[in-house]
Write an enzyme that holds these catalytic residues in place. Structure first.
Site, PDB file in Angstrom:
ATOM      1  N   ASP A   7       0.880  -1.173   0.000  1.00 17.12           N
ATOM      2  CA  ASP A   7       0.000   0.000   0.000  1.00 17.12           C
ATOM      3  C   ASP A   7       0.917   1.222   0.000  1.00 17.12           C
ATOM      4  O   ASP A   7       1.424   1.624   1.045  1.00 17.12           O
ATOM      5  CB  ASP A   7      -0.895  -0.007   1.243  1.00 17.12           C
ATOM      6  N   GLU A  68      -1.187  -1.196  -4.999  1.00 12.04           N
ATOM      7  CA  GLU A  68      -2.395  -0.413  -5.270  1.00 12.04           C
ATOM      8  C   GLU A  68      -2.181   0.476  -6.480  1.00 12.04           C
ATOM      9  O   GLU A  68      -1.169   1.171  -6.585  1.00 12.04           O
ATOM     10  CB  GLU A  68      -2.755   0.450  -4.057  1.00 12.04           C
ATOM     11  N   ASP A 141      -2.817   1.334   6.952  1.00 14.45           N
ATOM     12  CA  ASP A 141      -1.914   1.048   5.823  1.00 14.45           C
ATOM     13  C   ASP A 141      -1.492  -0.431   5.824  1.00 14.45           C
ATOM     14  O   ASP A 141      -1.347  -1.040   4.765  1.00 14.45           O
ATOM     15  CB  ASP A 141      -0.661   1.928   5.900  1.00 14.45           C
TER      16      ASP A 141
END
Length: 197
Positions: A7, A68, A141
């Site tokens: 992430d 991501e 996160d």
């Protein structure tokens, strides 16, 4: 299959590793957050995150790295740092010949919660449930990195980068075949029940 989820973020970069298990199950291997200080210059922050990503890749040797997919946001400063860190993760994987998969935030939310509009708390709660954890991963996160990894385990035909060089790994092909077979069995069972009625 082992997936390292990333992430991306310049201040906090979530990293999480999960392994696949039979029956569409996933188990936690490791989770953490790479942090950098906002007062440090961007080049040194990126270097620090790069070293951290290298360490995670070397220690856990994933089959795929799931990152991501970065979208433009209102805050250009934030999206720039996020994109830079996403690039670092992709390069670190490419250096090792590890395929990279990009997943959108809504795709990840839908995969783990059933809704593409789920909030961070819902993602944390579902990741804890999916991985059988007593408490939800903190901060968000870390949970997001695990959610990326789980999403790729459950959707192995995701947006793999690298063209012919990285079409799919044998583990991904096996997982996709098993998932397709399970869906086929389910559909056959549903049709059978409807015919009995």
């Amino acid at each position: 299959m082992r997936v390292l989820g990333v992430d991306p973020g310049l201040t906090r970069c979530g990293v999480g590793v999960v392994d696949s298990r039979p029956g569409r199950r996933a188990v936690l291997v490791g989770v953490g957050v790479l942090r950098t200080a906002p007062e440090t210059t961007t080049d040194l922050r990126l270097l620090e995150i790069s070293r951290g990503l290298d360490s995670w890749l070397d220690e856990h040797v994933p089959d795929v790295v799931a990152v991501e997919r970065v979208f433009a946001q209102n805050n250009r400063g934030t999206v720039m740092g996020t994109a830079q860190v996403a690039g670092l993760a992709m390069v670190a994987a490419a250096r090792r010949g590890v395929p990279v998969a990009l997943h959108t935030p809504s795709e990840v939310k839908a995969a783990v919660t059933g809704s593409g509009r789920a909030d961070k708390a819902q993602v944390q709660k579902m990741i804890a449930s999916i991985l059988g954890l007593a408490v939800a991963p903190e901060p968000a996160d870390a949970a997001d990195a695990l959610a990326l990894a789980v999403t790729h385990l459950w959707r192995p035909a995701g947006a793999l980068q690298g063209g012919d060089r990285h079409e799919t790994t044998p583990a991904q092909r096996a997982w996709a075949a098993a998932e397709q077979q399970a869906r086929s069995r389910y559909r056959t069972g549903v049709r059978g029940r409807e015919q009995v009625r």
